[in-house]
Design an enzyme around this catalytic site. Structure first.
Site, PDB file in Angstrom:
ATOM      1  N   ARG A  10       0.852  -1.182   0.000  1.00 23.66           N
ATOM      2  CA  ARG A  10       0.000   0.000   0.000  1.00 23.66           C
ATOM      3  C   ARG A  10       0.886   1.230   0.000  1.00 23.66           C
ATOM      4  O   ARG A  10       1.894   1.278   0.714  1.00 23.66           O
ATOM      5  CB  ARG A  10      -0.901  -0.004   1.244  1.00 23.66           C
ATOM      6  N   SER A 191       6.588   6.150  -1.082  1.00 17.10           N
ATOM      7  CA  SER A 191       7.909   5.566  -1.357  1.00 17.10           C
ATOM      8  C   SER A 191       8.574   4.990  -0.111  1.00 17.10           C
ATOM      9  O   SER A 191       9.797   4.858  -0.053  1.00 17.10           O
ATOM     10  CB  SER A 191       8.841   6.603  -2.019  1.00 17.10           C
ATOM     11  N   ARG A 192       7.768   4.664   0.888  1.00 15.81           N
ATOM     12  CA  ARG A 192       8.267   4.095   2.147  1.00 15.81           C
ATOM     13  C   ARG A 192       9.197   5.040   2.907  1.00 15.81           C
ATOM     14  O   ARG A 192       9.943   4.619   3.792  1.00 15.81           O
ATOM     15  CB  ARG A 192       8.974   2.746   1.910  1.00 15.81           C
ATOM     16  N   LEU A 193       9.153   6.329   2.586  1.00 15.63           N
ATOM     17  CA  LEU A 193       9.942   7.321   3.322  1.00 15.63           C
ATOM     18  C   LEU A 193       9.069   7.917   4.416  1.00 15.63           C
ATOM     19  O   LEU A 193       8.727   9.102   4.420  1.00 15.63           O
ATOM     20  CB  LEU A 193      10.459   8.397   2.359  1.00 15.63           C
TER      21      LEU A 193
END
Length: 213
Positions: A10, A191-193
């Site tokens: 997600r 972006s998983r940041l």
């Protein structure tokens, strides 16, 4: 299994968490996030995972409901003779995690655990529905029983016993307070940041740091 677990993902895009949005202490931020979770989440906003450890060093994890929070800590209730109760008796430290799916937020809390006062346990116990109060007497939590009929038979006996009077709080049931030494706020980001702001109590003062995602 038809579903590819590795492909489940997600992208988090709802919000961010910057230092300019965060106070110097964690309790007011938790209060804000919690109230937003109560308004938006489709499940119980006060549900949290509680982790304890046994004498062998084995962690144990289960879902509980938060029942109070203030500057002294986070309060939950349980059977003192349960598995978690015995683990907290010998290793009075724990961690709890809140996951608010709709808000794409997580809060992790770590610290020491102590029992709340008898007066606080009594007050909360008497506020519970009658069925829940009787249930605290019925269940020998975490112990082996022969079948569900054991619980149903005991409940019927107690319903008769306390038909004309309120049941008292069982001596083996009451509250705990987790006194946090670390509270981490996690906000999902693209972006998983992700944003992670961690508050750590050092010499009585909360220190706020950003952690890499």
């Amino acid at each position: 299994m038809k579903t590819s677990i590795a492909d489940l993902r997600r992208n988090y895009t709802r919000d961010g968490l910057l230092e300019s949005q965060a106070p110097q202490e964690p309790y007011s931020l938790f209060a804000t996030w919690f109230e937003q979770a109560v308004e938006i989440e489709t499940t119980e906003a006060n549900a949290m995972m509680l982790a304890t450890v046994d004498d062998a060093g084995q962690p144990h994890l289960r879902t509980l409901l938060l029942k109070g929070v203030d500057e002294h800590g986070f309060v939950f209730f349980s059977n003192y003779q349960s598995a978690k109760g015995e683990q907290l008796r010998t290793h009075p430290r724990a961690a709890m995690t809140f996951w608010w799916h709709d808000l794409e937020r997580q809060v992790r809390i770590e610290g020491a655990v102590e029992r709340v006062s008898d007066a606080e346990s009594d007050a909360y116990y008497q506020s519970r529905p009658l069925g829940s109060r009787l249930g605290a007497w019925v269940s020998p939590q975490s112990q082996m029983i022969e079948g569900r009929e054991v619980l149903e038979r005991k409940l019927a006996e107690l319903e008769e016993q306390y038909a004309d009077q309120p049941p008292p709080r069982p001596p083996h049931w009451g509250g705990y307070r987790l006194q946090p030494q670390l509270i981490e706020f996690w906000q999902g980001r693209p972006s998983r940041l992700h944003d992670r702001l961690c508050y750590r109590l050092e010499n009585g003062i909360w220190q706020r740091k950003r952690l890499a995602p």
